[in-house]
Scaffold this motif. Structure first.
Motif, PDB file in Angstrom:
ATOM      1  N   VAL A  22      -2.874  16.509   1.127  1.00  0.00           N
ATOM      2  CA  VAL A  22      -2.917  15.338   1.659  1.00  0.00           C
ATOM      3  C   VAL A  22      -1.514  15.246   2.436  1.00  0.00           C
ATOM      4  N   GLU A  23      -0.609  15.561   1.826  1.00  0.00           N
ATOM      5  CA  GLU A  23       0.735  15.592   2.656  1.00  0.00           C
ATOM      6  C   GLU A  23       0.788  16.448   3.728  1.00  0.00           C
ATOM      7  N   ARG A  83       0.949  -1.220  -0.007  1.00  0.00           N
ATOM      8  CA  ARG A  83       0.198  -0.171   0.058  1.00  0.00           C
ATOM      9  C   ARG A  83       0.672   1.144  -0.110  1.00  0.00           C
ATOM     10  N   GLU A  84       1.938   1.206   0.878  1.00  0.00           N
ATOM     11  CA  GLU A  84       2.851   2.553   0.815  1.00  0.00           C
ATOM     12  C   GLU A  84       3.514   2.559  -0.659  1.00  0.00           C
ATOM     13  N   GLN A  85       3.915   1.528  -1.063  1.00  0.00           N
ATOM     14  CA  GLN A  85       4.584   1.633  -2.224  1.00  0.00           C
ATOM     15  C   GLN A  85       3.666   2.092  -3.558  1.00  0.00           C
ATOM     16  N   PHE A  86       2.383   1.736  -3.345  1.00  0.00           N
ATOM     17  CA  PHE A  86       1.475   1.887  -4.589  1.00  0.00           C
ATOM     18  C   PHE A  86       1.114   3.634  -4.274  1.00  0.00           C
ATOM     19  N   THR A  87       1.052   4.245  -2.770  1.00  0.00           N
ATOM     20  CA  THR A  87       0.876   5.432  -2.651  1.00  0.00           C
ATOM     21  C   THR A  87       1.929   6.212  -3.079  1.00  0.00           C
ATOM     22  N   GLN A  88       3.216   5.912  -3.020  1.00  0.00           N
ATOM     23  CA  GLN A  88       4.352   6.583  -3.396  1.00  0.00           C
ATOM     24  C   GLN A  88       4.475   6.669  -4.949  1.00  0.00           C
ATOM     25  N   ILE A 109      -2.382  16.349  -3.952  1.00  0.00           N
ATOM     26  CA  ILE A 109      -1.285  15.697  -3.363  1.00  0.00           C
ATOM     27  C   ILE A 109      -0.293  16.346  -2.285  1.00  0.00           C
ATOM     28  N   LYS A 145       1.920   6.404  -6.960  1.00  0.00           N
ATOM     29  CA  LYS A 145       0.950   7.322  -7.465  1.00  0.00           C
ATOM     30  C   LYS A 145       1.481   8.756  -7.328  1.00  0.00           C
ATOM     31  N   ASN A 146       1.893   8.961  -6.088  1.00  0.00           N
ATOM     32  CA  ASN A 146       2.000  10.548  -5.831  1.00  0.00           C
ATOM     33  C   ASN A 146       3.368  11.112  -6.858  1.00  0.00           C
TER      34      ASN A 146
END
Length: 422
Positions: A155-156, A129-134, A152, A136-137
């Protein structure tokens, strides 16, 4: 000292050979496994796997070993990042006592790693999940529109740093405790709900059912004396119901005709029935016509003025509208009027009434009438065996009929949570 060389004692010789035949025939093993930390039980069986493609000569000796103990999984390989680095080649000597020969076999060294199976899925889930979010961003910042880039960054900025909240956790707990201590208790909420019920005045501590809703609280003595019972009795059998302002009540009409059919007239019962009829008539006045004297005269007929004044005081609201004071019905005042009708009907029927007796007269659904009876403290029960027997052939009707029964001690239903189901 003798210069002659010492002769070695001759004995049986052991033959040495390399297990080349096993290599060519594809016989696996043995392997030297290194277990950092915890090793599995000696009886744990291991499986050996080869990579799918072994065309290159350098890949022919690649192996993966695996074992599963139920809770822990052991996996090792002699190639890749997890392979044990070294420049030594290990062999194992195996002696055959029957032929007195020793066979040497290659023994690759494999470092075996352990993984707890119950934590494996969780770690993989968080990591993916973290890899996908990174990822995607990163794509959004590189190729996204201006709006996506702003999202983006937003959210950060709004991401909560959990570790930073540790220092203020105690303050938050104290603040929550202080706020919740001021909340009302369940008992106080119930008491406030009982006080706000749109029902007649009641005695919560009454020990007799007739004392719960006393008659002089439902109908004041002045009102009771002014109910024009004589005008109805003087009509005799010559259309006595014509003096009533509301002609559409089956319950009132049938009960009055039954009371007039006996030789000794029950004036008290007739007065209460006439009062219910006045209430039903008052309920039909349009909200905008409550201050129209001609409309009031048309709907209420010769209803005494004191009774009408009490109706306005009990069942209408008087909001200020400029210099002129007007009356209006509110949802709560309408419910109060309905509960007044049902409370007097309960008194007439000895506090045990057919729950559907007034449903048609009030143009309400049975479920709504049941709800009003419950708000008065009644229980909605099925018919008893005796009551069903009295219906005779109408046994099918007895399944849908209910009785509204008022008993002591008086109890009210608990306040409902959430919106009413549609």
């Amino acid at each position: 000292m003798s210069s002659s060389k010492r002769k070695t004692a001759e004995g049986p010789k052991v033959g040495l050979q390399y297990a080349q035949a096993d290599v060519e025939s594809g016989v696996e093993g043995p392997f030297l496994a290194v277990f950092p930390g915890v090793a599995p039980p000696k009886s744990t069986p291991f499986n050996v796997y080869k990579p799918e493609n072994e065309e290159a000569k350098s890949k022919k000796k690649r192996r993966i070993i695996e074992a599963d103990t139920g809770k822990v999984e052991f996996v090792g390989q002699n190639f890749g990042e997890n392979a044990r680095q070294g420049f030594c080649r290990y062999v194992i000597a195996i002696r055959d006592k029957e032929t007195d020969t020793v066979t040497f076999k290659d023994a690759p060294v494999i470092a075996v790693n352990r993984t707890i199976k119950s934590l494996k899925a969780a770690k993989l889930h968080v990591s993916s999940r973290e890899q996908f979010t990174q990822a995607k961003n990163t794509l959004g910042e590189a190729f996204g529109t201006k709006k996506i880039k702003q999202q983006i960054k937003s959210v950060e900025r709004n991401a909560v740093n959990v570790s930073a909240l540790d220092s203020v956790a105690g303050i938050l707990r104290d603040s929550i405790s202080a706020k919740t201590s001021a909340l009302p208790s369940k008992e106080s909420i119930k008491a406030a709900a009982d006080e706000d019920r749109p029902i007649p005045p009641y005695d919560l501590n009454a020990t007799q059912v007739e004392d719960i809703y006393k008659l002089d609280k439902l109908i004041t003595p002045a009102e009771y004396q002014l109910i024009p019972v004589k005008s109805l009795l003087e009509k005799g059998s010559n259309q006595p119901l014509a003096v009533l302002p509301y002609q559409g009540s089956t319950y009132v009409n049938d009960a009055i005709m039954a009371a007039l059919s006996v030789s000794k007239k029950d004036r008290h019962r007739i007065r209460l029935l006439m009062y219910i009829n006045f209430l039903m008539a008052f309920r039909t006045i349009p909200d905008k016509k409550l201050d129209d004297s001609e409309m009031i005269k048309k709907v209420m007929g010769d209803t005494p003025s004191i009774i009408l004044e009490n109706f306005y005081d009990r069942f209408t609201e008087s909001p200020e509208a400029g210099d002129k004071k007007k009356h209006t019905f509110t949802p709560k005042s309408k419910d109060r009027l309905l509960c007044w009708i049902l409370a007097i009907a309960l008194t007439l029927e000895n506090f045990n009434i057919d729950a559907g007796a007034l449903t048609w007269d009030l143009s309400l659904k049975q479920s709504r009438v049941n709800e009003l009876f419950k708000s008065l403290g009644c229980k909605i029960n099925d018919l008893t065996a005796t009551q069903k027997a009295q219906l005779g052939n109408a046994a099918e009707d007895s399944k849908s009929k209910k009785r509204a029964i008022l008993t002591v001690p008086l109890t009210f239903p608990l306040p409902k949570r959430g919106p009413r189901a549609k």
